[in-house]
Structure formats: C-alpha cells, structure tokens
Design a protein around this motif. Structure first.
Motif, short mmCIF file in Angstrom:
data_model
loop_
_atom_site.label_atom_id
_atom_site.label_comp_id
_atom_site.label_asym_id
_atom_site.label_seq_id
_atom_site.Cartn_x
_atom_site.Cartn_y
_atom_site.Cartn_z
N ARG A 65 0.85 -1.18 0.00
CA ARG A 65 0.00 0.00 0.00
C ARG A 65 0.89 1.23 0.00
NH1 ARG A 65 -5.80 0.76 0.68
NH2 ARG A 65 -6.03 2.97 1.14
N ASP A 107 -0.04 5.34 0.15
CA ASP A 107 -0.87 6.54 0.07
C ASP A 107 0.03 7.75 0.26
OD1 ASP A 107 -3.15 4.90 0.01
OD2 ASP A 107 -3.51 5.10 2.17
N LYS A 120 -7.04 12.62 1.36
CA LYS A 120 -6.29 11.37 1.52
C LYS A 120 -6.10 11.04 2.99
CE LYS A 120 -5.10 9.15 -2.01
NZ LYS A 120 -5.28 7.73 -1.86
N ASP A 147 -0.64 5.20 -4.90
CA ASP A 147 -0.90 6.50 -5.54
C ASP A 147 0.11 6.83 -6.65
OD1 ASP A 147 -3.11 7.03 -4.02
OD2 ASP A 147 -2.05 8.28 -2.55
#
Ligand SMILES: C[C@@](CO)(OP(=O)(O)O)[C@H](O)COP(=O)(O)OP(=O)(O)OC[C@H]1O[C@@H](n2ccc(N)nc2=O)[C@H](O)[C@@H]1O
Ligand SMILES: Nc1ncnc2c1ncn2[C@@H]1O[C@H](COP(=O)(O)OP(=O)(O)O)[C@@H](O)[C@H]1O
Length: 279
Positions: A15, A17, A191, A213
């Motif tokens: 992940r 972000d 976000k 992202d």
C-alpha cells in the motif's frame, strides 16, 4: 572476525498513500512495507589501508561516494568518530531504480554490518536516525519487520497479522527516478481518511488493501506496467500492484506453483521475473 557476508533483501509496498507535500519538499506517506526474499549480497572486510572502497561491478551504479553503501559506511564512521579501512563488495541481484528499495537495503545492511564488525555498539534506533538521511526507506530495512510506515517512511509500526505469501516479481527493465515521480504527482485532497486494516487472514484479505498512488504518475509514462499487471491477473494472481515508484510489478499467489508458472510466462515476454517468498 575481519569479514562479514550479509544478505540485503528487497521490499514491496502493499500500500502507498501519499498524504501531503511537506515544506521540506518530501511527502508524508502511509505505506505497508514487506521485505521479500530477493537479495543483494554484501561482503564487508576490514582492511589495513584506510578509506572506504566499494566494488559493485554493475554499469550505472557508482563505486565511490555516489553509492549509498559507501555513504552508509562513511556516515557511521563519522558518527563513531573513527577512521578505518573498509572494503565493501556488492553482488547486485535486485533490479536497480525499480521501486524495490535495493539501494536503501544495501545502505541499511552496511550500517548494521559495519556496526557489528567494528563493535561500535550503536542501537538499531540510532542506526535508523543515521539511515534516514541516506534514503527514506533505509530505516525500514533496519527495523526488519513487516510495517506500517508513516512520515517519509521512518515512523514504523510493526504489523504482525500479515500472512507470508508467494509473489511473482516482474520488472520491464525501464529505470524510474523516484524524485521525478514525486515531482509529477498530482495530489488529491481528502487522503488518509480511509482506514487501513492491520490484520489479514489470507491472500485475498491482503489483496483488498493493495493500492499505490504513484501508479498515476509512472503507468502513463510506462504503459508496459499496466500490461504486466493485466498479464499477472490473467495468469492467476489474486492481485497485482506496482511497487514504490515503479516500474516493478508484483502479483500475489496462493502457492509457489502459481507464482512459478506466471514467472515462466513473464520471462518469455523478455521481462526480468522472479518467484519469491515474503520474509
Ligand atoms: C517510493 C518509495 C516507497 O517505498 O520507494 P522506491 O520506489 O524508491 O523504492 C520511497 O518513498 C522512496 O524512498 P527513497 O528511494 O529512499 O527516497 P529518497 O532517496 O530518500 O528520496 C528521493 C527523492 O524522492 C522524493 N521523496 C522521497 C520520499 C518521500 N517520502 N517524499 C519525497 O518527495 C524527494 O524528492 C527525494 O529527493
Ligand atoms: N548500492 C546501490 N544499489 C542500487 N542503486 C544504487 C546504489 N547506490 C546508489 N545507487 C543509485 O540509486 C538510484 C536508485 O536505486 P534503487 O535503490 O535501486 O532504486 P529504488 O529506490 O527505486 O528501488 C540508482 O540510480 C543508482 O544509481
């Protein structure tokens, strides 16, 4: 003991972000980071002749102060107030400028290795403080656990509930500059509100969290990344994602056989591919 041989593993980001741009030009992130069994090998030898010498033998990777391994040794000796002779030999197996953190891992491994070899006695916390100045991913490799990484990557929380899985790691051999990717990122507001689960029972739980992202910058520049994701999914991956700033893509598989069969197919396309277990 005057010599030490260590493995420096790569990482993938399950992940990534990007939360906000900071006044110092860096970005605050929220990442899930996982080490994988695709490793460089580093031999550090204490030598009589003073100075730091790095040999890497890979085109495009500097041997001198431009090498993060050189800078790691230099920063550690400086923090210890010592001079020493150090020969550092690196066998690169991790693709370069690939989103797999190879340079950062080499740097982290040299910090830990020289600390041990010279009996400097620095704690891991102190090594992480020295390491973050060399690269944002360096502290994670000293932490040595699957982690939620925040700040620029240096605020680390261990994640215990992440299952070990088999991955097919595929690199189309285009180089991506991390700095260029961050420079070209269009930040979207709001976000960081979505909660990230911290416990995953199986591969499909893990797949539900996959997001990066930075794909919005790197994939339009290198559409082959999207193609590899599609190929991995077609060949049975439960999920597929670009790692870090790219261009490497990883696919998650239920078992070793699935990962190896996908890797065979990817190699036939001329891409670097490896079936690896998470660490
Ligand atoms: C994207 C990530 C995700 O794990 O990995 P890679 O793709 O490099 O493997 C990291 O954030 C990369 O960390 P790392 O490769 O250590 O970055 P650094 O060398 O410290 O920074 C290179 C450049 O990227 C930008 N940068 C880096 C980290 C960050 N949180 N915000 C940024 O804006 C800065 O412009 C910096 O000058
Ligand atoms: N020991 C090293 N291994 C790999 N790259 C290095 C090393 N030292 C310096 N570099 C430089 O750092 C840049 C990023 O390399 P790397 O860490 O492999 O990328 P990424 O962070 O995307 O995985 C490359 O351009 C390379 O020339």
């Amino acid at each position: 003991m005057n010599s030490l041989t260590l493995k420096a593993p790569a990482k993938v980001n399950y992940r990534l972000d990007v939360l906000r741009r900071r006044p110092d030009g860096y970005h605050d992130l929220r990442m899930i980071m996982q080490r994988i069994d695709l490793c460089d090998e580093i031999t550090i030898t204490v030598a009589d002749a003073p100075g730091i010498r790095v040999s890497c033998g890979r085109e495009g990777i500097p041997d001198g102060p431009g090498n993060i391994a050189w800078r790691a040794a230099d920063a550690l000796l400086e923090a210890a107030g010592k001079t020493a002779g150090l020969d550092i030999a690196i066998t690169k197996n991790i693709p370069v400028a690939a989103g797999l953190g190879g340079g950062s891992s080499d740097g982290a491994t040299v910090l830990m290795g020289v600390n041990e070899l010279l009996g400097l006695g620095f704690s891991d916390e102190r090594l992480m403080e020295i390491g973050v100045k060399l690269g944002a991913d360096v502290p994670f490799f000293i932490f040595k656990k699957t982690a939620l990484a925040e700040g620029i990557g240096e605020v680390l929380t261990p994640l215990d509930g992440v299952p070990a899985v088999w991955l097919a790691v595929v690199n189309p051999n285009v180089h991506v500059s991390t700095a260029w990717v961050y420079q070209n990122l269009q930040l979207t507001s709001g976000k960081g509100e979505a909660k990230i689960p911290r416990f995953f029972e199986n591969v499909s739980d893990l797949c539900s969290v996959l997001a990066n992202d930075l794909e919005t910058v790197t994939i339009p520049r290198h559409p082959v990344i999207g193609e590899i994701k599609g190929e991995l999914l077609k060949r049975g991956a439960q999920g597929a994602l670009m790692s870090g700033s790219g261009p490497t893509v990883f696919g998650l598989f239920d078992d070793e056989r699935g990962a190896r069969s996908a890797v065979d197919a990817m190699r036939k396309r001329g891409w670097f591919a490896a079936a690896v277990r998470t660490l």
